[in-house]
Write a protein that holds these residues in place. Structure first.
Motif, PDB file in Angstrom:
ATOM      1  N   THR A 199       6.265  -4.887 -10.974  1.00  0.00           N
ATOM      2  CA  THR A 199       5.092  -4.676 -10.132  1.00  0.00           C
ATOM      3  C   THR A 199       5.460  -4.674  -8.657  1.00  0.00           C
ATOM      4  OG1 THR A 199       3.660  -5.732 -11.783  1.00  0.00           O
ATOM      5  CG2 THR A 199       2.812  -5.571  -9.531  1.00  0.00           C
ATOM      6  N   LEU A 200       6.290  -5.633  -8.224  1.00  0.00           N
ATOM      7  CA  LEU A 200       6.705  -5.685  -6.822  1.00  0.00           C
ATOM      8  C   LEU A 200       7.510  -4.449  -6.437  1.00  0.00           C
ATOM      9  CD1 LEU A 200       7.727  -9.447  -6.461  1.00  0.00           C
ATOM     10  CD2 LEU A 200       5.629  -8.326  -5.686  1.00  0.00           C
ATOM     11  N   MET A 240       4.996  -1.591  -5.955  1.00  0.00           N
ATOM     12  CA  MET A 240       4.192  -1.739  -4.745  1.00  0.00           C
ATOM     13  C   MET A 240       5.021  -1.482  -3.486  1.00  0.00           C
ATOM     14  SD  MET A 240       1.137  -2.253  -5.672  1.00  0.00           S
ATOM     15  CE  MET A 240       1.586  -1.142  -7.014  1.00  0.00           C
ATOM     16  N   THR A 269       5.719   2.266  -3.225  1.00  0.00           N
ATOM     17  CA  THR A 269       4.479   2.968  -2.851  1.00  0.00           C
ATOM     18  C   THR A 269       4.158   2.770  -1.385  1.00  0.00           C
ATOM     19  OG1 THR A 269       3.611   2.688  -5.104  1.00  0.00           O
ATOM     20  CG2 THR A 269       2.027   3.186  -3.361  1.00  0.00           C
ATOM     21  N   ALA A 270       4.322   1.537  -0.881  1.00  0.00           N
ATOM     22  CA  ALA A 270       4.026   1.264   0.527  1.00  0.00           C
ATOM     23  C   ALA A 270       4.953   2.037   1.456  1.00  0.00           C
ATOM     24  CB  ALA A 270       4.133  -0.233   0.800  1.00  0.00           C
ATOM     25  N   ALA A 307       5.476   5.154  -8.758  1.00  0.00           N
ATOM     26  CA  ALA A 307       5.174   4.945  -7.345  1.00  0.00           C
ATOM     27  C   ALA A 307       4.606   6.204  -6.704  1.00  0.00           C
ATOM     28  CB  ALA A 307       6.432   4.494  -6.608  1.00  0.00           C
ATOM     29  N   LEU A 354       1.026   6.613  -7.548  1.00  0.00           N
ATOM     30  CA  LEU A 354       0.161   5.657  -6.856  1.00  0.00           C
ATOM     31  C   LEU A 354      -0.035   5.998  -5.379  1.00  0.00           C
ATOM     32  CD1 LEU A 354       1.345   2.240  -8.331  1.00  0.00           C
ATOM     33  CD2 LEU A 354      -0.753   3.476  -8.853  1.00  0.00           C
ATOM     34  N   VAL A 380      -3.240   5.194  -2.249  1.00  0.00           N
ATOM     35  CA  VAL A 380      -3.114   4.402  -1.027  1.00  0.00           C
ATOM     36  C   VAL A 380      -3.303   5.243   0.231  1.00  0.00           C
ATOM     37  CG1 VAL A 380      -1.585   2.841   0.248  1.00  0.00           C
ATOM     38  CG2 VAL A 380      -1.571   2.829  -2.252  1.00  0.00           C
ATOM     39  N   LEU A 400      -2.986  -0.982  -1.207  1.00  0.00           N
ATOM     40  CA  LEU A 400      -2.053  -1.619  -2.128  1.00  0.00           C
ATOM     41  C   LEU A 400      -2.765  -2.576  -3.076  1.00  0.00           C
ATOM     42  CD1 LEU A 400       1.025  -2.402   0.160  1.00  0.00           C
ATOM     43  CD2 LEU A 400       0.810  -0.621  -1.581  1.00  0.00           C
ATOM     44  N   ALA A 445      -4.027  -0.326  -5.647  1.00  0.00           N
ATOM     45  CA  ALA A 445      -2.944   0.232  -6.456  1.00  0.00           C
ATOM     46  C   ALA A 445      -2.319  -0.817  -7.363  1.00  0.00           C
ATOM     47  CB  ALA A 445      -1.877   0.844  -5.543  1.00  0.00           C
ATOM     48  N   ALA A 446      -2.295  -2.091  -6.913  1.00  0.00           N
ATOM     49  CA  ALA A 446      -1.673  -3.143  -7.706  1.00  0.00           C
ATOM     50  C   ALA A 446      -2.375  -3.350  -9.035  1.00  0.00           C
ATOM     51  CB  ALA A 446      -1.643  -4.451  -6.916  1.00  0.00           C
ATOM     52  N   THR A 460      -0.814 -10.639  -5.283  1.00  0.00           N
ATOM     53  CA  THR A 460      -1.498  -9.757  -4.344  1.00  0.00           C
ATOM     54  C   THR A 460      -2.132 -10.544  -3.214  1.00  0.00           C
ATOM     55  OG1 THR A 460      -2.030  -8.406  -6.284  1.00  0.00           O
ATOM     56  CG2 THR A 460      -3.079  -7.801  -4.216  1.00  0.00           C
TER      57      THR A 460
END
Length: 571
Positions: free
Chosen positions: A352-353, A356, A359-360, A423, A426, A430, A484, A487-488, A550
């Protein structure tokens, strides 16, 4: 902005290809309530009605509370109290969609069942309530940024005229912040129109329910219904194949949903008519003796609006802690899962991390560039068009993004299940949030900042770097963390492109055929096994872990944002 247009182009291309694979009777699709694939009937009117009802219910419940809470945070409370209260409201955005759905099952459905005397409580009203809670943090966060961007001199000038606090907010603050606050509502509407998983769990998914009278309309609110997103998120896209009239009708539903989002955006961004100033002055003079009571009532209502989000957060945390107590054991965080519902969630946390962070890194520059283009470079008509496209992408059901990503990335490009494909899918979730919050902040920028920059002879790039970026960075961070946070909790896109339930290593060794395990899909898979208590316990524990992770990331981003908010624009 290219990324937004590209995402919409790929999505429309996917839907158009599907529609071309079979004949679609558009008049029946939008005008007939009957959906029966066995009989060749593909009418979506009842689904359109369901989508409209749950979104209107969500906005009716969330907008007054969200705006009132934002005004209270910005205009009534000192910063030392407003910041922790704002953080508590924004923490609601850290609750994933799947968790909202689970809480809707155990809290909202019984309430609606008791209210409407309907067994089970699956209903349009339950879906509307769940969506209202989901979109309220977005409305509050964006509205507070908009209100904070209004220069203090407007408030000081209004107070010097002897206006009450309510009149200052109404006459001096809201006119400056209205455009950006409306962007918050549009973001909330986009999420409500595109939400699938949470609504899927509480709406009942009953086809053909279309009222024929006002009494029927009232009754339909407390009875099961169907929406466009829940139909697309159900099993039918997998049963329809990849061509033919059945698949074409489902792709037609996607087109209808995109059109509804675009229509809502055009309506929401229309310019409000001006009523002039004399009319407002006469109204104030005619009701002078009511000014103080109205001001006290407005203060009471706006401060009271802060209680609801706080109560919701406390209630959700109580449910998560009591039902997900396994997450309070450190071993649950640092051991890998075993079997169907054993062990911990270490690998899911790492996956998951990774999703994220990737994606960021991709979404932040793309979203900020799109926001600057909409808010600063484009003409009024072009900005409105680009804003419409951005909100349409933001309101796209993520199940469609997952299917399009599966065809383009996993199949056509040969990536298979890949963490990078997840990613990339997603990113369209975002980018619109970052772009709209940034554009709204730019629009609220005082004109003298731009005039001073031009007077100093700054080039366009120098103006962006020295004026726009320092002024908009707090709102951009808000958009990033809100995007995010959404998205998470996304499940549908990752199922098709990036994740597996077990067997993937904690960290991928490549890009092609390199899946990961992730908390959202882990929770969704476990929640389907309602007959196994250990699976449900594992699902709630995983949900608490996802919310805590999150929340920590959100708190760090808020601290960074608060630091930038205190900076002066001197670079």
């Amino acid at each position: 902005m290219f990324s937004v247009v590209l995402a919409l182009t790929v999505l429309i291309g996917y839907l158009a290809t599907g529609i071309a694979s079979g004949d679609v009777d558009w008049s029946a699709l939008v005008g007939d309530p009957t959906w029966s694939p066995v009989n060749g009937a593909f009418g979506a009117l009842a689904m359109i009605y369901g989508s409209a009802v749950v979104c209107v219910l969500a906005l009716v419940l969330a907008v007054p509370v969200g705006w009132s809470a934002a005004i209270a945070l910005s205009e009534y409370l000192p910063p030392r109290l407003a910041r922790p209260l704002r953080l508590s409201i924004e923490l609601l955005a850290a609750v994933p969609s799947i968790v909202y759905g689970l809480i809707g099952i155990i809290v909202v459905r019984p309430f609606v069942g008791m209210l409407g005397d309907v067994p089970g409580g699956d209903s349009l009203l339950a879906a509307g309530i769940v969506l209202a809670v989901m979109i309220m943090p977005t409305i509050v966060a964006v509205s507070v940024d908009a209100l904070a961007a209004v220069p203090d001199r407007y408030r000081e000038a209004a107070y010097s005229l002897g206006l009450t606090r309510r009149e200052v907010v109404r006459s001096a603050v809201l006119p400056q912040a209205r455009s950006a606050m409306r962007a918050g509502v549009l973001l909330g509407l986009a999420r409500a129109l595109g939400e699938a998983i949470a609504v899927f769990l509480v709406v009942g998914r009953a086809d053909g329910r279309l009222p024929e009278s006002f009494a029927g309309f009232v009754s339909s609110l407390t009875h099961p219904g169907q929406t466009l997103t829940t139909k697309l998120a159900g099993p039918e896209p997998m049963l329809s194949g990849t061509s033919g009239p059945y698949f074409a009708a489902l792709c037609g539903l996607g087109i209808v949903l995109l059109v509804l989002v675009a229509a809502a955006t055009v309506w929401g961004t229309r310019r409000a008519p001006s009523h002039g100033t004399k009319r407002g002055l006469r109204a104030h003079q005619a009701t002078t003796w009511l000014r103080v009571p109205r001001d006290r009532l407005a203060t009471l209502l706006r401060m009271g609006a802060l209680l609801l989000p706080g109560t919701l957060l406390v209630g959700m945390l109580f449910i998560l802690v009591t039902r997900g107590s396994s997450a309070l054991n450190p071993a649950f965080w640092f051991t890998s899962s075993s079997g169907a519902a054993g062990g911990g969630v270490r690998d899911q946390i790492v996956g998951t991390l990774l999703l994220m962070a990737t994606t960021a890194l991709i979404a932040l520059p793309l979203g900020y560039g799109a926001g600057v283009l909409i808010g600063s470079h484009a003409s009024a008509k072009t900005a409105r068009l680009l804003e419409t496209i951005t909100v349409v992408v933001g309101g796209t059901p993520t199940i469609l993004l997952g299917l399009a990503g599966y065809i383009l990335l996993s199949t056509t490009m040969g990536w298979g299940r890949s963490w990078l494909a997840g990613a990339v899918v997603l990113v369209p979730v975002v980018v619109p949030v970052i772009a709209l919050t940034t554009a709204g902040r730019i629009r609220s920028m005082p004109g003298e900042l731009t005039e001073s920059a031009l007077a100093l002879g700054l080039s366009r790039s120098q103006y962006i770097r020295s004026v726009v970026i320092p002024y908009t960075w707090p709102a951009t961070l808000t958009g990033l963390l809100l995007g995010l946070a959404r998205a998470a909790g996304e499940t549908a896109p990752l199922i098709f492109t990036a994740t597996v339930f077990f067997g993937a290593p904690a960290l991928p060794t490549g890009i092609v055929d390199s899946p990961v395990q992730a908390l959202p899909t882990h929770i969704f898979t476990l929640s389907q096994d309602s007959g196994a208590p250990e699976a449900i316990t594992q699902a709630w524990g995983s949900a608490l872990v996802l919310v805590l992770i999150t929340a920590v990331l959100l708190s760090l981003a808020v601290a960074l944002r608060n630091r930038f908010e205190g900076a002066r624009w001197t670079t």
